[in-house]
Motif scaffolding. Structure first.
Motif, short mmCIF file in Angstrom:
data_model
loop_
_atom_site.label_atom_id
_atom_site.label_comp_id
_atom_site.label_asym_id
_atom_site.label_seq_id
_atom_site.Cartn_x
_atom_site.Cartn_y
_atom_site.Cartn_z
N VAL A 23 0.84 -1.20 0.00
CA VAL A 23 0.00 0.00 0.00
C VAL A 23 0.88 1.24 0.00
CG1 VAL A 23 -1.60 1.37 1.40
CG2 VAL A 23 -2.07 -1.05 0.98
N GLU A 24 1.93 1.25 0.79
CA GLU A 24 2.85 2.39 0.81
C GLU A 24 3.53 2.59 -0.54
OE1 GLU A 24 3.07 4.79 3.09
OE2 GLU A 24 1.40 3.68 3.98
N VAL A 25 3.92 1.49 -1.16
CA VAL A 25 4.53 1.57 -2.50
C VAL A 25 3.56 2.24 -3.47
CG1 VAL A 25 5.32 0.22 -4.50
CG2 VAL A 25 6.09 -0.38 -2.19
N PHE A 26 2.29 1.80 -3.46
CA PHE A 26 1.31 2.36 -4.39
C PHE A 26 0.95 3.80 -4.07
CE2 PHE A 26 0.25 -2.25 -5.07
CZ PHE A 26 0.77 -2.30 -6.35
N LYS A 27 0.95 4.17 -2.82
CA LYS A 27 0.67 5.56 -2.45
C LYS A 27 1.75 6.49 -2.96
CE LYS A 27 -2.29 4.91 1.60
NZ LYS A 27 -2.43 5.07 3.05
N GLU A 28 2.97 5.99 -3.08
CA GLU A 28 4.10 6.79 -3.56
C GLU A 28 4.31 6.69 -5.07
OE1 GLU A 28 6.11 8.71 -1.51
OE2 GLU A 28 4.75 8.19 0.14
N ALA A 29 3.69 5.71 -5.69
CA ALA A 29 3.95 5.41 -7.11
C ALA A 29 3.42 6.51 -8.04
CB ALA A 29 3.30 4.08 -7.47
N ASP A 30 4.18 6.73 -9.12
CA ASP A 30 3.73 7.68 -10.14
C ASP A 30 3.10 6.94 -11.33
OD1 ASP A 30 5.98 6.51 -11.22
OD2 ASP A 30 6.92 8.38 -11.84
N TYR A 31 3.02 5.62 -11.28
CA TYR A 31 2.48 4.81 -12.37
C TYR A 31 1.14 4.17 -12.04
CZ TYR A 31 4.72 1.32 -9.44
OH TYR A 31 5.11 0.56 -8.36
N ALA A 32 0.67 4.33 -10.79
CA ALA A 32 -0.61 3.74 -10.36
C ALA A 32 -1.20 4.60 -9.26
CB ALA A 32 -0.40 2.32 -9.87
N ASP A 33 -2.52 4.56 -9.16
CA ASP A 33 -3.22 5.28 -8.09
C ASP A 33 -3.85 4.27 -7.14
OD1 ASP A 33 -2.76 7.92 -9.05
OD2 ASP A 33 -4.28 7.58 -10.59
N TYR A 34 -3.48 4.36 -5.88
CA TYR A 34 -4.03 3.47 -4.85
C TYR A 34 -5.44 3.92 -4.49
CZ TYR A 34 -5.15 1.92 -0.15
OH TYR A 34 -5.80 1.42 0.93
N HIS A 35 -6.34 2.93 -4.30
CA HIS A 35 -7.72 3.26 -3.92
C HIS A 35 -8.13 2.62 -2.60
CE1 HIS A 35 -8.55 5.44 -7.57
NE2 HIS A 35 -7.87 4.50 -8.20
N LEU A 36 -7.99 1.32 -2.47
CA LEU A 36 -8.38 0.66 -1.23
C LEU A 36 -7.74 -0.71 -1.15
CD1 LEU A 36 -11.03 -1.57 -1.74
CD2 LEU A 36 -11.88 0.59 -2.59
N HIS A 37 -7.85 -1.30 0.04
CA HIS A 37 -7.29 -2.64 0.22
C HIS A 37 -8.07 -3.40 1.28
CE1 HIS A 37 -5.26 -0.53 3.52
NE2 HIS A 37 -5.14 -1.72 4.10
N ASP A 38 -7.91 -4.70 1.26
CA ASP A 38 -8.47 -5.59 2.28
C ASP A 38 -7.32 -6.44 2.77
OD1 ASP A 38 -9.59 -7.79 3.69
OD2 ASP A 38 -11.47 -7.57 2.60
N LYS A 39 -6.79 -6.07 3.91
CA LYS A 39 -5.60 -6.75 4.43
C LYS A 39 -5.87 -8.22 4.70
CE LYS A 39 -1.86 -6.16 7.70
NZ LYS A 39 -1.26 -5.27 8.68
N GLU A 40 -7.03 -8.53 5.24
CA GLU A 40 -7.38 -9.91 5.57
C GLU A 40 -7.40 -10.81 4.33
OE1 GLU A 40 -11.42 -11.89 7.12
OE2 GLU A 40 -10.56 -10.42 8.51
N LYS A 41 -7.93 -10.26 3.23
CA LYS A 41 -7.99 -11.04 1.97
C LYS A 41 -6.71 -10.92 1.14
CE LYS A 41 -12.97 -10.97 1.55
NZ LYS A 41 -14.13 -10.59 0.72
N GLY A 42 -5.87 -9.97 1.49
CA GLY A 42 -4.62 -9.79 0.76
C GLY A 42 -4.82 -9.18 -0.61
N LYS A 43 -5.75 -8.22 -0.70
CA LYS A 43 -6.05 -7.60 -1.99
C LYS A 43 -5.94 -6.08 -1.91
CE LYS A 43 -8.86 -11.32 -3.63
NZ LYS A 43 -9.94 -11.75 -4.43
N ILE A 44 -5.44 -5.51 -3.00
CA ILE A 44 -5.29 -4.07 -3.14
C ILE A 44 -5.89 -3.67 -4.48
CG2 ILE A 44 -3.68 -2.13 -3.26
CD1 ILE A 44 -1.62 -3.99 -1.83
N ILE A 45 -6.63 -2.58 -4.51
CA ILE A 45 -7.20 -2.06 -5.75
C ILE A 45 -6.45 -0.79 -6.13
CG2 ILE A 45 -9.26 -1.22 -6.94
CD1 ILE A 45 -9.52 -4.12 -5.95
#
Length: 119
Positions: A19-41
């Motif tokens: 999540v931190e990588v995506f928040k800093e990334a210039d090639y993707a925009d982070y939206h949300l995640h579910d830590k329990e399921k191991g998924k990031i959108i």
């Protein structure tokens, strides 16, 4: 401009790092995640499909990423071209516009553009 959503799968213990990588990334925009399921959108944008695929591959190659798959895409330029193509065509076959043909006489074989009349 094209925009696509990507679901990133990782082990729950690595979600916070990614999540931190995506928040800093210039090639993707982070939206949300579910830590329990191991998924990031995330979403990616590009001038064309090729640019989006390059960004998807970059995400797939990140440490801790098990899988990253495009789920939905919006392709503005391609959509406009397809809409213009549809508008230029007659979407209703002539046989359906002929008032002298009784619809009960039309044998349907999966394609009304290549219809067979039953008389």
């Amino acid at each position: 401009m094209n925009v696509s959503s990507i679901v990133v799968q990782a082990l729950p213990k690595h979600i916070d790092d990614l999540v931190e990588v995506f928040k800093e990334a210039d090639y993707a925009d982070y939206h949300l995640h579910d830590k329990e399921k191991g998924k990031i959108i995330v979403t990616v944008e590009g001038k064309g499909v090729e640019e989006e695929i390059e960004k998807l591959i970059k995400i797939q190659r990140l440490a801790y990423v098990i899988a990253a798959d495009m789920m939905m895409t919006y392709q503005e330029d391609e959509l406009d071209a397809e809409v213009k193509k549809l508008e230029a065509e007659n979407p209703v076959p002539d046989v359906l516009q002929d008032e002298e043909i009784d619809v009960r006489d039309v044998e349907y074989h999966g394609d009304l553009r290549h219809k067979k009349l039953g008389f």
